[in-house]
Design a protein around this motif. Structure first.
Motif, PDB file in Angstrom:
ATOM      1  N   MET A   1      37.315  24.734  13.040  1.00 47.36           N
ATOM      2  CA  MET A   1      37.681  26.086  12.620  1.00 47.36           C
ATOM      3  C   MET A   1      38.685  26.037  11.475  1.00 47.36           C
ATOM      4  SD  MET A   1      38.223  28.037  16.298  1.00 47.36           S
ATOM      5  CE  MET A   1      39.194  26.692  17.006  1.00 47.36           C
ATOM      6  N   PRO A   2      38.547  26.913  10.478  1.00 45.39           N
ATOM      7  CA  PRO A   2      39.599  27.048   9.473  1.00 45.39           C
ATOM      8  C   PRO A   2      40.914  27.456  10.137  1.00 45.39           C
ATOM      9  CG  PRO A   2      37.591  28.152   8.762  1.00 45.39           C
ATOM     10  CD  PRO A   2      37.394  27.783  10.212  1.00 45.39           C
ATOM     11  N   ASP A   3      41.992  26.833   9.698  1.00 52.73           N
ATOM     12  CA  ASP A   3      43.327  27.168  10.223  1.00 52.73           C
ATOM     13  C   ASP A   3      44.229  27.469   9.027  1.00 52.73           C
ATOM     14  OD1 ASP A   3      45.365  27.602  11.991  1.00 52.73           O
ATOM     15  OD2 ASP A   3      45.679  25.495  12.508  1.00 52.73           O
ATOM     16  N   ASN A   4      43.821  28.477   8.262  1.00 51.67           N
ATOM     17  CA  ASN A   4      44.388  28.696   6.928  1.00 51.67           C
ATOM     18  C   ASN A   4      45.025  30.064   6.725  1.00 51.67           C
ATOM     19  OD1 ASN A   4      41.965  30.060   7.130  1.00 51.67           O
ATOM     20  ND2 ASN A   4      41.192  29.427   5.122  1.00 51.67           N
ATOM     21  N   LEU A   5      45.408  30.742   7.807  1.00 48.89           N
ATOM     22  CA  LEU A   5      45.961  32.085   7.651  1.00 48.89           C
ATOM     23  C   LEU A   5      47.305  32.095   6.942  1.00 48.89           C
ATOM     24  CD1 LEU A   5      45.081  33.974  10.958  1.00 48.89           C
ATOM     25  CD2 LEU A   5      43.894  33.981   8.760  1.00 48.89           C
ATOM     26  N   THR A   6      48.004  30.963   6.917  1.00 48.59           N
ATOM     27  CA  THR A   6      49.296  30.910   6.210  1.00 48.59           C
ATOM     28  C   THR A   6      49.165  30.369   4.788  1.00 48.59           C
ATOM     29  OG1 THR A   6      49.781  28.731   7.149  1.00 48.59           O
ATOM     30  CG2 THR A   6      50.580  30.652   8.359  1.00 48.59           C
ATOM     31  N   GLU A   7      47.927  30.128   4.346  1.00 44.23           N
ATOM     32  CA  GLU A   7      47.705  29.699   2.964  1.00 44.23           C
ATOM     33  C   GLU A   7      47.740  30.906   2.032  1.00 44.23           C
ATOM     34  OE1 GLU A   7      47.292  26.422   1.797  1.00 44.23           O
ATOM     35  OE2 GLU A   7      48.069  26.120   3.833  1.00 44.23           O
ATOM     36  N   LEU A  43      45.274  30.972  15.095  1.00 46.21           N
ATOM     37  CA  LEU A  43      44.809  30.026  16.103  1.00 46.21           C
ATOM     38  C   LEU A  43      45.991  29.470  16.892  1.00 46.21           C
ATOM     39  CD1 LEU A  43      42.158  27.963  14.100  1.00 46.21           C
ATOM     40  CD2 LEU A  43      41.790  29.990  15.514  1.00 46.21           C
ATOM     41  N   PRO A  44      45.797  29.188  18.176  1.00 46.40           N
ATOM     42  CA  PRO A  44      46.862  28.563  18.955  1.00 46.40           C
ATOM     43  C   PRO A  44      47.080  27.107  18.525  1.00 46.40           C
ATOM     44  CG  PRO A  44      44.886  28.832  20.289  1.00 46.40           C
ATOM     45  CD  PRO A  44      44.628  29.531  18.992  1.00 46.40           C
ATOM     46  N   PRO A  45      48.167  26.490  18.980  1.00 42.79           N
ATOM     47  CA  PRO A  45      48.442  25.101  18.600  1.00 42.79           C
ATOM     48  C   PRO A  45      47.482  24.132  19.280  1.00 42.79           C
ATOM     49  CG  PRO A  45      50.060  25.852  20.188  1.00 42.79           C
ATOM     50  CD  PRO A  45      49.249  27.067  19.803  1.00 42.79           C
ATOM     51  N   PRO A  46      47.391  22.896  18.772  1.00 44.44           N
ATOM     52  CA  PRO A  46      46.493  21.903  19.374  1.00 44.44           C
ATOM     53  C   PRO A  46      46.732  21.696  20.864  1.00 44.44           C
ATOM     54  CG  PRO A  46      47.254  21.123  17.243  1.00 44.44           C
ATOM     55  CD  PRO A  46      48.022  22.378  17.534  1.00 44.44           C
ATOM     56  N   SER A  47      47.974  21.765  21.309  1.00 41.12           N
ATOM     57  CA  SER A  47      48.265  21.543  22.728  1.00 41.12           C
ATOM     58  C   SER A  47      47.562  22.562  23.613  1.00 41.12           C
ATOM     59  CB  SER A  47      49.774  21.593  22.967  1.00 41.12           C
ATOM     60  OG  SER A  47      50.311  22.849  22.561  1.00 41.12           O
ATOM     61  N   THR A  48      47.403  23.779  23.130  1.00 39.79           N
ATOM     62  CA  THR A  48      46.726  24.816  23.909  1.00 39.79           C
ATOM     63  C   THR A  48      45.258  24.463  24.107  1.00 39.79           C
ATOM     64  OG1 THR A  48      48.239  26.527  23.113  1.00 39.79           O
ATOM     65  CG2 THR A  48      46.117  27.262  23.985  1.00 39.79           C
ATOM     66  N   TYR A  49      44.617  23.999  23.036  1.00 39.35           N
ATOM     67  CA  TYR A  49      43.209  23.601  23.148  1.00 39.35           C
ATOM     68  C   TYR A  49      43.059  22.404  24.075  1.00 39.35           C
ATOM     69  CZ  TYR A  49      42.158  26.777  19.322  1.00 39.35           C
ATOM     70  OH  TYR A  49      42.011  27.900  18.554  1.00 39.35           O
ATOM     71  N   TYR A  50      43.924  21.428  23.908  1.00 31.12           N
ATOM     72  CA  TYR A  50      43.839  20.237  24.768  1.00 31.12           C
ATOM     73  C   TYR A  50      43.988  20.622  26.235  1.00 31.12           C
ATOM     74  CZ  TYR A  50      44.639  15.597  26.672  1.00 31.12           C
ATOM     75  OH  TYR A  50      44.542  14.456  27.419  1.00 31.12           O
ATOM     76  N   SER A  51      44.999  21.417  26.537  1.00 26.35           N
ATOM     77  CA  SER A  51      45.271  21.780  27.924  1.00 26.35           C
ATOM     78  C   SER A  51      44.119  22.564  28.536  1.00 26.35           C
ATOM     79  CB  SER A  51      46.560  22.606  28.006  1.00 26.35           C
ATOM     80  OG  SER A  51      47.678  21.836  27.594  1.00 26.35           O
ATOM     81  N   ARG A  52      43.472  23.407  27.727  1.00 27.22           N
ATOM     82  CA  ARG A  52      42.369  24.213  28.254  1.00 27.22           C
ATOM     83  C   ARG A  52      41.109  23.367  28.476  1.00 27.22           C
ATOM     84  NH1 ARG A  52      41.920  29.775  28.664  1.00 27.22           N
ATOM     85  NH2 ARG A  52      40.078  30.233  29.938  1.00 27.22           N
TER      86      ARG A  52
END
Length: 256
Positions: A129-135, A164-173
């Motif tokens: 997924m693009p993670d570019n909202l702060t670009e 998007l949530p941080p990588p830790s959120t995806y890993y934990s889920r």
């Protein structure tokens, strides 16, 4: 939103590179059935076919225009119209592959959890997924939205994607149903001809809801205002081109 396959493929090489990088990390030697989720015009589906063969690969998308382009590109492959918010495979599959689609679905963590149930043991869910909202590209969409005669529409209703949530959120889920979860970011730096080329790029994706919300009567004025801001944010390099920085998040979860 109605999508435009022709607009999307103007930068097909740049858009396909993340799909190629994601597929390279899928740890499956063979597959019986793979589904390209949000297949678009079929560029990512073609990569999966090149690696695993065509017999077990299908694609799905919600947009008629994208599906038409995919079927023309890969006439021997089955492409189905479906809504990823509710879709579930009818039988367990080996690979669920999603290139740049789930950022549009704010509840995609719940969808990932459901999709893991649709995998065969040892199967993989692979997502980019693009993670570019702060670009600058996306921050300037917001600036432009609130700077012209169309601003009232955006004050009444925001079209900005949820971060998007941080990588830790995806890993934990994902780890609850997986034996292995890999999550990483890649920051692409794409040389573009000029600022106008950047605008053409985002017209096919992130800028679309802004243009739709501003209204057809404001489309050209919005684009002109946005282009002027992009020109200031992306200075020319030594060869006259500009560099588009594009962060993306990747994850591959292998089912236990």
């Amino acid at each position: 939103m109605a999508w435009s396959a022709s607009q999307y493929v103007k930068f097909e090489d740049e858009r396909t590179r993340p799909a190629r990088d994601l597929l390279a990390q899928v740890p499956l030697e063979t597959i019986t059935h793979a589904v390209d989720l949000g297949c678009g015009p079929g560029n990512s589906t073609e990569l999966i076919i090149d690696r695993y063969g065509a017999s077990g690969v299908t694609g799905l998308d919600s947009d008629d225009n994208m599906l038409e382009a995919a079927r023309k590109r890969l006439p021997g492959t089955t492409f189905t119209q479906a809504d990823l918010a509710t879709w579930q495979p009818e039988r367990p599959v080996d690979l669920l592959f999603a290139n740049a689609v789930f950022q549009w679905l704010p509840d995609h963590l719940e969808i990932f959890d459901r999709l893991m149930d649709g995998l065969a043991p040892g199967g993989a869910l692979a997502v980019q997924m693009p993670d570019n909202l702060t670009e600058p590209t996306h921050l300037l969409m917001e600036e432009t939205a609130h700077a012209g005669p169309w601003k009232t529409a955006f004050e009444q209703k925001s079209v900005r994607r949820k971060p998007l949530p941080p990588p830790s959120t995806y890993y934990s889920r994902l780890i609850g149903k997986a034996k292995r979860v890999d999550v990483w970011h890649t920051y692409y730096n794409h040389p573009m001809a000029d600022a106008a080329a950047i605008v053409e790029w985002v017209k096919g994706t992130g800028l679309r809801p802004y243009l739709d919300h501003a209204g057809e009567e404001n489309r050209e004025a919005y684009l002109a205002d946005y282009l002027a801001r992009v020109e200031k944010a992306y200075p020319e390099m030594s060869d006259g081109r500009v560099l588009l920085r594009f962060p993306r998040i990747f994850m591959v979860a292998v089912k236990a």
